[in-house]
Write an enzyme that holds these catalytic residues in place. Sequence first.
Site, PDB file in Angstrom:
ATOM      1  CG  ASP A 254     -16.852   8.151  -0.241  1.00 38.92           C
ATOM      2  OD1 ASP A 254     -15.592   8.738  -0.112  1.00 38.92           O
ATOM      3  OD2 ASP A 254     -17.715   7.916   0.469  1.00 38.92           O
TER       4      ASP A 254
ATOM      5  CB  SER B   2     -16.678  10.098   3.793  1.00 42.04           C
ATOM      6  OG  SER B   2     -15.679   9.855   2.700  1.00 42.04           O
TER       7      SER B   2
ATOM      8  CG  ASP C  49      -7.619  13.580   5.302  1.00 42.65           C
ATOM      9  OD1 ASP C  49      -8.038  13.009   4.116  1.00 42.65           O
ATOM     10  OD2 ASP C  49      -7.811  13.122   6.184  1.00 42.65           O
TER      11      ASP C  49
ATOM     12  NE  ARG D  66     -14.354  10.964   8.711  1.00 42.77           N
ATOM     13  CZ  ARG D  66     -14.133  10.985   7.400  1.00 42.77           C
ATOM     14  NH1 ARG D  66     -13.692  11.935   6.779  1.00 42.77           N
ATOM     15  NH2 ARG D  66     -14.375   9.853   6.833  1.00 42.77           N
TER      16      ARG D  66
END
Length: 516
Positions: free
Chosen positions: A15, A65, A157, A263
């Site tokens: 990841d 992810s 982010d 999300r």
Amino acid sequence: MRIIMKKTTLLVILDGWGYSDSDYFNAIKNANTPTWDSIWQEFPKTLINASSLEVGLPRSQMGNSEVGHVNIGCGRVVYQELTKIDKAIEEKTFGDNKAICAAIDNVIKNDSNLHLIGLLSPGGVHSHEEHIFEMIKIAKQKGIKRLYLHAFLDGRDTPPRSAEKSIKKADKLLQDLNLGYIASVCGRYYAMDRDNRWDRVEKAYNAIVNANADFIYDSALEALEQSYARDQSDEFVIPTCIKKDGHLVKVQDNDSVIFMNFRADRAREISHAFTDESFDHFPRKKHLNINFTTLTEYDSKLKCAVAFPPEQPINTLGEVLMKNHKTQLRIAETEKYPHVTFFFNGGREEQFEGEDRILIPSPKVATYDLQPEMSAPEVTDKLVAAINSGKYDCIVCNYANSDMVGHTGNYEAAMQAIEYLDKCIARLKDAILEHDGNMFITADHGNADMMVNPETQKPHTAHTTNLVPFIYVGHKKAQVALEHGKLSDIAPTLLNVMGIAQPKEMTGKTIFNFEK
């Protein structure tokens, strides 16, 4: 009775392990990785796309992810919620959504308050601030009188101290519409936990619902400035309430709450705190009688309305393996466990027949730069044991380190994480080759490949849009068959090496051809 030992096909998802030729604060390239270097030289490899249109996101949008694992597991480009919601806004159907209309109608009927909660960020990974701004405009158009925004701040982010611009935009819009104001702010560290750190969630919940917080200020901007003065970047802003004209906002019976994240994984815990009647992870004053609406489905067990319900894809990799009577294992530590299970299976909670799962607890540390190896030792021990057992036809695992440590912005710790992963990969390589299996190594997106932004010289804690590696390790002769591949081409490649026919629903193509 003789036990038939299976030759395992292993998919290792590193990841946050992107590829970049630049060595400028590139924790992956600059780390000491003898195993990775030798594999890169010795075995067939290519680079594939993990962002933008190739994974169903808007152009130039970095991957993440959730998106990565959905595309890998489904074997086709899966158009993401961000894209669907953007399309609804563009086509002016967002305000006609039944769940959103019901939430607004509830407020008008009861002369109550509308609360918007969510990540106020242009990051586009868990939410997008433009969706929040559109929701505010629609609320005004439909006659809402009192709207309160409870802003979760990003810094993960997005750059670590970049929330001011978003707060100013929200403040101006609410002021121009004479509709309400930002009633609370808090870092995503608290409101968007996904590792059962309920003490964090409790602080966020109490600030939103009960106006009970360690700090109270007169504006969201003042709250942000004071947080920076305490050396707390956006992600770690302690839940704070905003007082206007001596008034603090609480969530009360008959209010509507719309959660604006699209999300699921980091929206689940606090949603359960709002909706579960028998919630017991921390004390609540009462179970609120509210209309709670989520933008997308976070958890099928949540009792709430969903504006954009999921579309369940068929013939994902997991389902195809089941139909072919293959055994499979999914393994990851807590931080990435939903990704190799729920997301990899295309949004399906239930296990397939023949699918086992192993969850390794993530370490209980404040931030993962304090323990860069995370739970990789335990994951690797279980993985090697599973390979040696000969029980599984296919294993899918995720190593969280290069993403989770990359998000801290700590370059030295990120290099330590990469170096530890290199040792883990060595153990996996030895086990796979010993048992004549197949191993594919890839990533779902980049992160640790750029730890400092070269333009600003400040820590870069977000994902990158760099290509990611795709490597085959095994005794079969393999040749690259596809240039410009993408994540959705991985499942067809695994089926190819396992000799399983690719279903028509999988539109990806095999990346390697293997000699029969």
